[in-house]
Scaffold this motif. Sequence first.
Motif, PDB file in Angstrom:
ATOM      1  N   GLU A  45      -4.472   5.450 -81.161  1.00  0.00           N
ATOM      2  CA  GLU A  45      -5.428   5.293 -80.067  1.00  0.00           C
ATOM      3  C   GLU A  45      -4.705   5.129 -78.728  1.00  0.00           C
ATOM      4  O   GLU A  45      -5.249   5.487 -77.674  1.00  0.00           O
ATOM      5  N   LEU A  46      -3.489   4.602 -78.787  1.00  0.00           N
ATOM      6  CA  LEU A  46      -2.709   4.399 -77.565  1.00  0.00           C
ATOM      7  C   LEU A  46      -1.850   5.614 -77.207  1.00  0.00           C
ATOM      8  O   LEU A  46      -1.060   5.556 -76.267  1.00  0.00           O
ATOM      9  N   GLY A  47      -2.005   6.692 -77.979  1.00  0.00           N
ATOM     10  CA  GLY A  47      -1.322   7.930 -77.612  1.00  0.00           C
ATOM     11  C   GLY A  47      -0.078   8.261 -78.402  1.00  0.00           C
ATOM     12  O   GLY A  47       0.634   9.213 -78.061  1.00  0.00           O
ATOM     13  N   TRP A  48       0.179   7.540 -79.481  1.00  0.00           N
ATOM     14  CA  TRP A  48       1.340   7.856 -80.317  1.00  0.00           C
ATOM     15  C   TRP A  48       0.941   8.813 -81.436  1.00  0.00           C
ATOM     16  O   TRP A  48      -0.174   8.745 -81.957  1.00  0.00           O
ATOM     17  N   ASP A  49       1.861   9.685 -81.812  1.00  0.00           N
ATOM     18  CA  ASP A  49       1.751  10.455 -83.041  1.00  0.00           C
ATOM     19  C   ASP A  49       2.497   9.661 -84.108  1.00  0.00           C
ATOM     20  O   ASP A  49       3.645   9.252 -83.881  1.00  0.00           O
ATOM     21  N   THR A  50       1.882   9.403 -85.252  1.00  0.00           N
ATOM     22  CA  THR A  50       2.507   8.530 -86.246  1.00  0.00           C
ATOM     23  C   THR A  50       2.814   9.282 -87.527  1.00  0.00           C
ATOM     24  O   THR A  50       1.991  10.053 -88.035  1.00  0.00           O
ATOM     25  N   VAL A  51       4.004   9.042 -88.044  1.00  0.00           N
ATOM     26  CA  VAL A  51       4.451   9.609 -89.310  1.00  0.00           C
ATOM     27  C   VAL A  51       4.895   8.447 -90.190  1.00  0.00           C
ATOM     28  O   VAL A  51       5.740   7.641 -89.793  1.00  0.00           O
ATOM     29  N   LEU A  52       4.315   8.343 -91.372  1.00  0.00           N
ATOM     30  CA  LEU A  52       4.611   7.234 -92.277  1.00  0.00           C
ATOM     31  C   LEU A  52       5.403   7.741 -93.475  1.00  0.00           C
ATOM     32  O   LEU A  52       4.992   8.677 -94.153  1.00  0.00           O
ATOM     33  N   VAL A  53       6.538   7.112 -93.735  1.00  0.00           N
ATOM     34  CA  VAL A  53       7.372   7.442 -94.894  1.00  0.00           C
ATOM     35  C   VAL A  53       7.062   6.452 -96.003  1.00  0.00           C
ATOM     36  O   VAL A  53       7.147   5.226 -95.800  1.00  0.00           O
ATOM     37  N   GLY A  54       6.692   6.966 -97.190  1.00  0.00           N
ATOM     38  CA  GLY A  54       6.335   6.082 -98.286  1.00  0.00           C
ATOM     39  C   GLY A  54       6.423   6.780 -99.624  1.00  0.00           C
ATOM     40  O   GLY A  54       6.910   7.913 -99.723  1.00  0.00           O
ATOM     41  N   PRO A  55       5.927   6.126-100.674  1.00  0.00           N
ATOM     42  CA  PRO A  55       6.078   6.667-102.033  1.00  0.00           C
ATOM     43  C   PRO A  55       5.108   7.809-102.306  1.00  0.00           C
ATOM     44  O   PRO A  55       4.156   8.030-101.555  1.00  0.00           O
ATOM     45  N   PRO A  56       5.316   8.544-103.383  1.00  0.00           N
ATOM     46  CA  PRO A  56       4.385   9.613-103.752  1.00  0.00           C
ATOM     47  C   PRO A  56       2.962   9.082-103.857  1.00  0.00           C
ATOM     48  O   PRO A  56       2.713   8.007-104.394  1.00  0.00           O
ATOM     49  N   GLY A  57       2.019   9.852-103.299  1.00  0.00           N
ATOM     50  CA  GLY A  57       0.624   9.454-103.300  1.00  0.00           C
ATOM     51  C   GLY A  57       0.159   8.826-102.007  1.00  0.00           C
ATOM     52  O   GLY A  57      -1.045   8.666-101.780  1.00  0.00           O
ATOM     53  N   ILE A  58       1.095   8.498-101.137  1.00  0.00           N
ATOM     54  CA  ILE A  58       0.704   7.825 -99.895  1.00  0.00           C
ATOM     55  C   ILE A  58      -0.105   8.752 -98.989  1.00  0.00           C
ATOM     56  O   ILE A  58      -0.959   8.307 -98.214  1.00  0.00           O
ATOM     57  N   GLY A  59       0.148  10.050 -99.108  1.00  0.00           N
ATOM     58  CA  GLY A  59      -0.600  10.999 -98.284  1.00  0.00           C
ATOM     59  C   GLY A  59      -2.087  11.006 -98.570  1.00  0.00           C
ATOM     60  O   GLY A  59      -2.894  11.350 -97.706  1.00  0.00           O
ATOM     61  N   ALA A  60      -2.463  10.601 -99.776  1.00  0.00           N
ATOM     62  CA  ALA A  60      -3.881  10.605-100.153  1.00  0.00           C
ATOM     63  C   ALA A  60      -4.637   9.411 -99.588  1.00  0.00           C
ATOM     64  O   ALA A  60      -5.868   9.425 -99.534  1.00  0.00           O
ATOM     65  N   VAL A  61      -3.920   8.368 -99.153  1.00  0.00           N
ATOM     66  CA  VAL A  61      -4.604   7.152 -98.689  1.00  0.00           C
ATOM     67  C   VAL A  61      -4.268   6.790 -97.248  1.00  0.00           C
ATOM     68  O   VAL A  61      -4.897   5.911 -96.669  1.00  0.00           O
ATOM     69  N   SER A  62      -3.292   7.466 -96.652  1.00  0.00           N
ATOM     70  CA  SER A  62      -2.900   7.146 -95.279  1.00  0.00           C
ATOM     71  C   SER A  62      -3.531   8.124 -94.292  1.00  0.00           C
ATOM     72  O   SER A  62      -3.667   9.315 -94.579  1.00  0.00           O
ATOM     73  N   ALA A  63      -3.895   7.601 -93.121  1.00  0.00           N
ATOM     74  CA  ALA A  63      -4.447   8.440 -92.059  1.00  0.00           C
ATOM     75  C   ALA A  63      -3.362   9.021 -91.164  1.00  0.00           C
ATOM     76  O   ALA A  63      -3.644   9.852 -90.304  1.00  0.00           O
ATOM     77  N   SER A  64      -2.116   8.603 -91.334  1.00  0.00           N
ATOM     78  CA  SER A  64      -0.997   9.177 -90.600  1.00  0.00           C
ATOM     79  C   SER A  64      -0.518  10.455 -91.267  1.00  0.00           C
ATOM     80  O   SER A  64      -0.838  10.718 -92.434  1.00  0.00           O
ATOM     81  N   ARG A  65       0.252  11.241 -90.533  1.00  0.00           N
ATOM     82  CA  ARG A  65       1.047  12.256 -91.217  1.00  0.00           C
ATOM     83  C   ARG A  65       2.032  11.506 -92.105  1.00  0.00           C
ATOM     84  O   ARG A  65       2.494  10.418 -91.757  1.00  0.00           O
ATOM     85  N   THR A  66       2.353  12.074 -93.239  1.00  0.00           N
ATOM     86  CA  THR A  66       3.187  11.329 -94.180  1.00  0.00           C
ATOM     87  C   THR A  66       4.367  12.150 -94.678  1.00  0.00           C
ATOM     88  O   THR A  66       4.329  13.380 -94.713  1.00  0.00           O
ATOM     89  N   ILE A  67       5.401  11.429 -95.050  1.00  0.00           N
ATOM     90  CA  ILE A  67       6.539  11.982 -95.779  1.00  0.00           C
ATOM     91  C   ILE A  67       6.623  11.193 -97.080  1.00  0.00           C
ATOM     92  O   ILE A  67       6.761   9.961 -97.061  1.00  0.00           O
ATOM     93  N   GLU A  68       6.503  11.865 -98.218  1.00  0.00           N
ATOM     94  CA  GLU A  68       6.526  11.194 -99.510  1.00  0.00           C
ATOM     95  C   GLU A  68       7.906  11.326-100.142  1.00  0.00           C
ATOM     96  O   GLU A  68       8.458  12.425-100.232  1.00  0.00           O
ATOM     97  N   ILE A  69       8.449  10.194-100.549  1.00  0.00           N
ATOM     98  CA  ILE A  69       9.747  10.185-101.224  1.00  0.00           C
ATOM     99  C   ILE A  69       9.658   9.277-102.446  1.00  0.00           C
ATOM    100  O   ILE A  69       8.889   8.311-102.453  1.00  0.00           O
ATOM    101  N   PRO A  70      10.403   9.562-103.495  1.00  0.00           N
ATOM    102  CA  PRO A  70      10.394   8.678-104.663  1.00  0.00           C
ATOM    103  C   PRO A  70      10.879   7.281-104.288  1.00  0.00           C
ATOM    104  O   PRO A  70      11.769   7.123-103.451  1.00  0.00           O
TER     105      PRO A  70
END
Length: 398
Positions: free
Chosen positions: A34-59
Amino acid sequence: MPTLLSYLNVSNASNLQADSGFVFQESLLAELRELGWDTVLVGPPGIGAVSASRTIEIPVPQSKYGVRYGMPWDTLDAELAALPSAPDALLVNQPELAVPLLALVSRAAGHRVPMGVYFHYVPVQAASDGVVTFDPSLDDDGLAASIWTRQVEAACFADVAMIGSTYGRDLFLAATTEPWRLADRFAIVPPPRTAGDEHHTEPAVPADPDEPVTLLYNHRLYAHYGTAELTDRLEALAARRPGAFRVVVTNPTGERSAERRRLDPSIDRALDRLRTLPFVEVVTAADRATYERVLARTDIALGPLRENALWNMAIVDAMAHGAPVVAYDRGAFPEIVGDPSMLHGGRDEFLDLLAALIDDPDLRRAAGARARARTREWEPARIARQVAELLSGSRHRA
């Protein structure tokens, strides 16, 4: 639009929606967008299905030490190369990995990327006069000293080190050999409130005076949270006030893997015991909507019996729903609760305070109203503005 790469500290990959680190990130990153940032979240497999950020999934390794000492670096390096633009800032929520992450992300960007590190925990139980006592829950095989060394290193390399409470900052600095070197790097940034009226859309259910008072214990059931001692106290309370209350116990870890159960069987032992008590109901809140419904039906919430908690999001969840929280007068709990009348120093105070709250609905309501009002300090938009200012300042200094 600046891009923030945030690395998640995940401790509950099997039930991400009940993982405090993930809930923290989702709330914070939503407000940063909302403040103007683009957000990318790095997390475990499956995080893309529950996060509203762009995601990078890693084991993610299964053990609590594996997640602190390693990751598939080549996989992350390739994912970073595939981003449309290099990150403008890095937020690391797993401090032990901060320096290698900084090296990797900075190489991908072609310059040093400003880095904020958030300390959700430290492996220190107490520190005084140069003597450090490590937290036994992170000291298997003496590894707490190594974890602590990496955390101090992270604070040294961070452009800003964030921690949830004054207590946490003071504990961190007391355990270092050169506190003067790190003091000006720390910023007190409490986690955003992630529960309450704006998250719960169902109408409130009026309390039935003929029904037992509902107590909630919405914390992890690890031994180092004081679960066994708390269960002893609840049994003593039931003997004092038979039939006057019931206890709802959430189990946020859900179905743990066989490896995590082998590494720490204390949750299984706690559940086995709790399920034998007639006044206890164990609930698995597999999603936030279910969890909010549990909170909305809570009369009194209980804090864990931990001496060195840096913060506790579950306490704030209950407070946001207007439930008074009976908390230990240790660690960050006095800072969170902000109400000395709701704090206890030991078993007898705990039992007396709960008995008074169970017996007196007016006392409960008044304490609950104070609790709800206090949580306004941690509204997500306010916390996000603070983080954005800290990260922007770091970018400008870089």
